[in-house]
Write an enzyme that holds these catalytic residues in place. Structure first.
Site, PDB file in Angstrom:
ATOM      1  N   ASP A  15     -25.414  32.501  31.072  1.00 34.87           N
ATOM      2  CA  ASP A  15     -24.946  33.179  32.281  1.00 34.87           C
ATOM      3  C   ASP A  15     -26.080  34.067  32.786  1.00 34.87           C
ATOM      4  OD1 ASP A  15     -23.265  34.063  34.266  1.00 34.87           O
ATOM      5  OD2 ASP A  15     -21.940  35.208  32.955  1.00 34.87           O
TER       6      ASP A  15
ATOM      7  N   ASP B 283     -18.378  33.311  39.937  1.00 35.47           N
ATOM      8  CA  ASP B 283     -17.355  34.356  39.919  1.00 35.47           C
ATOM      9  C   ASP B 283     -16.414  34.243  41.113  1.00 35.47           C
ATOM     10  OD1 ASP B 283     -18.634  35.184  37.673  1.00 35.47           O
ATOM     11  OD2 ASP B 283     -19.626  36.898  38.591  1.00 35.47           O
TER      12      ASP B 283
END
Length: 953
Positions: A552, A627
């Protein structure tokens, strides 16, 4: 930026307090993205500078007298009529119906960045030949009688032709712009060069009275020097226009951040015109519809990997990944453009009518640095473009079968007891899953490759408990490294000099989850090699073979950096970060995947999820859409976002089921599971501040609905695995738009609320709140489609109104196909390894069908190294269903057998018999339902890996 201001304000005095404040502010800003933290084109100096250049006659001309043609390519010089700077154009005819165009400065004052490691090989070339030439143009053959490339000299332009038809024009709008590297005018070097230049002008004037004869002799000599690349044959004595420095060329400030530009302006731009084209796709990642929109009057699409939390929908702003590939499509042809440049890039799309009043789409690429290196993929069919692009950047990595199953994740499962309770919860509620994930809180203070000893004191015991159930775990390993002298990873990277450097030569440091962090230079192959070694079982303490990795924040994310990312003047060896920015996540995933392969001695296939990506990232694993939010619009958007990624090679795509931010209603969560179950990467994920949302927490009715969606995924795992096998071999997308399979059906060109899985399954998820019905378009004139739940038959080429309830997932199987399922769903995919198959034979209007079955061990490379696999062709024709071997030279033992065959659209036979390779013949029990026209053959009992035939008499 709020975060940046807090950091700058408090860090010198209260570093720990500052970090907590930064994180609390960061986590609280979840209502929507703050667009002011990210640039528009007007706020980007090079974009606004390039966009100020309007279409018109190009300032460049091709000097045809410098043309050279070799066996592999053609070169010719381009002259900028305004500033007299020379460029070098290289043209390559590539195998597979592609053309490569490269443009660079003829003699830059220093090298310009050319993207390495993305192409899997140096693309093989084919011979070009000149078929006609005069002082105005050169006509080149691209193979075949009708294929031509026309190079026009004044102004410079390229046209690719098929017969009289122009397929594509380059620089037809005159937007080629190439900012040459230069010395800043107020530097000492510039003053010296200016003085020398002035002296040289005076010397030339002294000799200007030389005889005409001497001049002609000199000219004749120069004409014979074909390799003198600095010679300008016409207009040599014309004076170059004085170039005026514009704001932002040598320094640029955005909010509180200043970008120093020691190399000055270096941006490039080029336009392409596509006559007859109205529909273009690709250039992910953007939260927008599948078909690219006209950017006239607004911002271009931006390609610049950024950490954008809770992004806006229907917006061309940059997101986490960047693949600079655009596809065009009409009823006659599909083509592709691959702009190989890793710097910040903007793409303008303008659709309208061309000069002949036919539709035309113009595309303009603008990049901050590097060179022009573009691959023109000429199709002509969609699958041809996929094959062409795969030949350049590779295909989707063949994933472990278990990674195609269901993944359970949140930020964060608290400790080993929490992991065990969640694992047990799935068993208690009879919901299968394969992977459970741990986010950043599992580490010792955000030190990756470590565990929090208080929360996860015995990681191997935890992993073994999962392994006993044939399940797996993923832990997060991010590329920002906590600056801590007691942290082995940090001290090793620093001692080896593997960190990215700041503009002054020190280690670049920025703020991320651990606080102050260094950023490894993954462009350095030695750094990647070292990183890969850290995944060895004796280096990553507590790891086992069933532990996989999540990369990430690898855009890279820098909380106190400009636009939440790294300063562009940071240094990767001799190159600035501005040159390589969009490659960073690509390299992180590359090194991580290599580490997983190495730890098993090269035996096991890796599974690595990445947020940032570039062209070629498909070779290393999966991506997700970042996200998102628990909103119906984000559920809808997951479809075109993954479709766009599939078109440019990245098939292993999914979205956070339920939405990362905010709290989904029970209805939204159920609908998201139903959608995610039919997307390639199937993972639920949630933010730290959201309530727990394991599938059994929304009441028994919703638990049952989610269970059914997940179970449908597991029954179809053989079909998913087959699609990924084909994708790895051919580059075809697994999840694909309808127009890919129906390229002449205009009705499919703008559809992005339904999709195909392979050729044979059409899915129209329910993505509207409170929906009581959907309308699905079933393509194919003369084709038939079968509802996979009711087996009801529908004709193609129609809009079908479908009533829906909360249990509905509209899915259709194409008539003419055979799909293999495993209907005995167990706790994990590995537990289903030897279970039997049920075949669904969907007959077309002629009563025929065909399909395939692929089987291997599901996790190693032995299918490649030892040819250990089964690949079979299933065919129904003439009232007989047969299984034959598609790969006679491969071998693999399987205990799986054929338990049942369902024939859709059938007629009732008098008898059914099974014939096997040993000549044996036996009768097979059957049942026919006249209401649904489904013939069910029960327990043929034949092994899935052998030849057999079922006869309907």
């Amino acid at each position: 930026m709020i975060i940046a201001n807090v950091v700058h304000c408090l860090f010198p005095f209260f570093p720990r307090m500052c970090l907590y404040l930064v994180l609390s502010v960061f986590l609280s800003i979840t209502q929507a993205v703050d667009r002011s933290n990210f640039k528009t084109c007007d706020q980007s100096a090079f974009c606004s500078r390039q966009r100020a250049l309007k279409p018109g006659q190009s300032s460049y001309r091709a000097l045809l007298e410098t043309l050279e043609l070799s066996d592999s390519h053609l070169t010719v010089q381009l002259l900028n009529n305004n500033n007299k700077v020379l460029l070098l154009l290289e043209l390559y005819r590539l195998q597979g119906n592609m053309t490569r165009v490269k443009i660079n400065e003829l003699k830059p004052i220093k090298p310009r960045y050319e993207v390495p490691d993305v192409l899997i090989t140096d693309p093989p070339t084919e011979l070009m030949s000149v078929v006609a030439q005069d002082e105005h143009r050169v006509v080149l053959s691209l193979g075949g009688e009708d294929w031509r490339l026309i190079l026009s000299a004044q102004p410079f332009r390229l046209d690719i032709m098929e017969g009289p038809q122009v397929l594509l024009s380059l620089n037809s709008r005159g937007l080629l712009a190439f900012e040459q590297l230069r010395i800043r005018k107020d530097t000492i070097s510039h003053k010296i060069s200016s003085t020398v230049g002035s002296m040289w002008d005076k010397i030339k004037s002294v000799f200007s009275s030389k005889s005409q004869t001497d001049t002609e002799k000199a000219g004749e000599k120069e004409d014979t020097e074909k390799h003198d690349k600095e010679k300008v044959s016409e207009g040599e004595e014309e004076e170059a226009e004085e170039e005026v420095d514009q704001p932002g060329m040598w320094e640029e400030t955005f909010k509180t951040h200043t970008d120093t530009k020691p190399n000055g302006p270096s941006s490039i731009s080029l336009d392409f015109s596509l006559p007859g084209v109205e529909h273009v796709y690709g250039i992910p990642e953007h939260a927008d519809g599948l078909r690219l929109k006209n950017t006239d009057g607004g911002d271009p699409y931006r390609l610049y990997n950024l950490d954008v939390f809770q992004y806006e929908l229907f917006n061309p702003m940059a997101l986490y990944g960047a693949v600079p590939v655009l596809l065009s499509h009409n009823t006659h042809r599909t083509m592709g453009l691959f702009w190989l440049n890793a710097a910040e890039t903007w793409v303008d799309v303008s659709s309208g009518q061309g000069s002949s009043e036919v539709p035309q789409t113009d595309v303009r690429w603008i990049s901050e640095s590097g060179i022009i290196d573009v691959f023109i993929m000429l199709g002509p069919r969609p699958n041809d473009v996929f094959t062409q692009y795969a030949s350049l950047t590779g295909t989707q990595a063949f994933p472990p079968l278990s990674s195609l199953a269901y993944h359970q994740c949140r930020w964060n499962y608290n400790d080993q007891e929490d992991v065990s309770a969640v694992d047990q919860g799935f068993d208690e509620h009879d919901i299968p899953y394969d992977f459970i994930w741990l986010d950043i809180e599992h580490t010792d203070g955000k030190r990756y490759f470590t565990w929090d000893n208080n929360k996860f004191p015995q990681p191997k015991d935890m992993l073994q408990g999962l392994l006993d159930k044939r399940r797996k775990m993923v832990t997060i390993v991010d590329p920002h490294i906590k600056v801590d002298s007691s942290y082995k990873i940090h001290t090793e990277i620093r001692s080896r000099g593997y960190y990215i450097k700041n503009k002054d030569g020190g280690d670049y440091e920025g703020w991320c989850w651990p606080g102050n962090a260094g950023y490894p230079d993954f462009t350095n192959p030695e750094m990647r090699k070292w990183w890969a070694s850290m995944f060895a079982y004796d280096q990553y303490e507590g790891s086992m073979g069933n532990l996989y990795t999540w990369n990430d924040m690898n855009e890279p994310s820098v909380f106190n950096g400009p636009e939440v990312t790294m300063h562009k003047d940071a240094l990767h060896g001799p190159w600035e970060h501005r040159d390589i920015h969009n490659l960073y996540g690509f390299y992180v995933q590359m090194a991580t995947a290599e580490g997983q392969i190495q730890r098993s001695g090269g035996l096991e296939r890796p599974f690595v999820l990445t947020r940032a990506f570039f062209a070629g990232s498909q070779r290393y694993g999966a991506v997700w859409t970042g996200d998102n939010a628990a909103e119906w619009g984000h559920l809808k958007m997951s479809i075109p976002m993954c479709l766009s990624l599939g078109l440019v090679g990245i098939s292993f795509c999914g979205a956070d089921v339920g939405g990362f931010f905010k709290t989904p209603s029970a209805e939204l969560l159920v609908r998201w599971y139903q959608t995610g179950a039919y997307q390639p990467f199937f993972r639920a994920h949630a933010h730290l501040d959201t309530p727990r949302r394991e599938p059994w927490l929304f009441g028994p009715d919703n638990t049952a609905l989610i269970r059914e969606a997940v179970r449908q995924r597991y029954t179809l795992l053989p079909y998913w695995y087959l699609q990924f096998y084909h994708s790895q071999r051919t580059g075809q997308p697994v999840m694909r738009p309808l127009w890919v399979e129906y390229p002449e059906d205009i009705a499919t060109f703008s559809i992005d609320d339904e999709f195909l899985i392979g050729r044979d399954l059409l899915v129209h998820p329910v993505t509207d709140e409170g929906s009581s019905g959907v309308t699905a378009y079933l393509p194919g004139n003369g084709e038939v489609w079968y509802d996979v739940h009711t087996f009801q038959r529908h004709d193609g080429a129609q809009n079908l109104s479908i009533p829906v309830t909360m249990s509905s997932i509209p899915v259709f199987q194409r008539g003419g196909s055979i799909i293999c399922r495993k209907n005995r769903v167990r706790r994990s995919s590995s537990c289903m390894e030897n279970d039997p198959y049920t075949l669904y034979v969907a007959l077309d209007s002629q009563g025929n069908a065909e399909g395939e079955l692929y089987i291997d061990d599901g996790h190693t490379f032995k299918h490649e190294t030892d040819k250990q696999f089964i690949h079979r062709r299933l065919s129904f024709t003439g009232n007989s269903l047969s299984s034959s071997d598609l790969s006679p030279d491969s071998q693999f033992p399987t205990a799986s057998w054929v338990e049942q065959v369902n024939i859709l659209g059938a007629q009732k036979p008098d008898a059914v018999t099974l014939t096997t390779t040993d000549g044996g013949e036996s009768s097979v029990e059957f049942e026919f339902d006249p209401d649904t026209a489904v013939l069910t053959l029960r327990k043929p009992g034949v092994n899935a890996g052998v030849n057999w035939t079922l006869h309907l008499r």
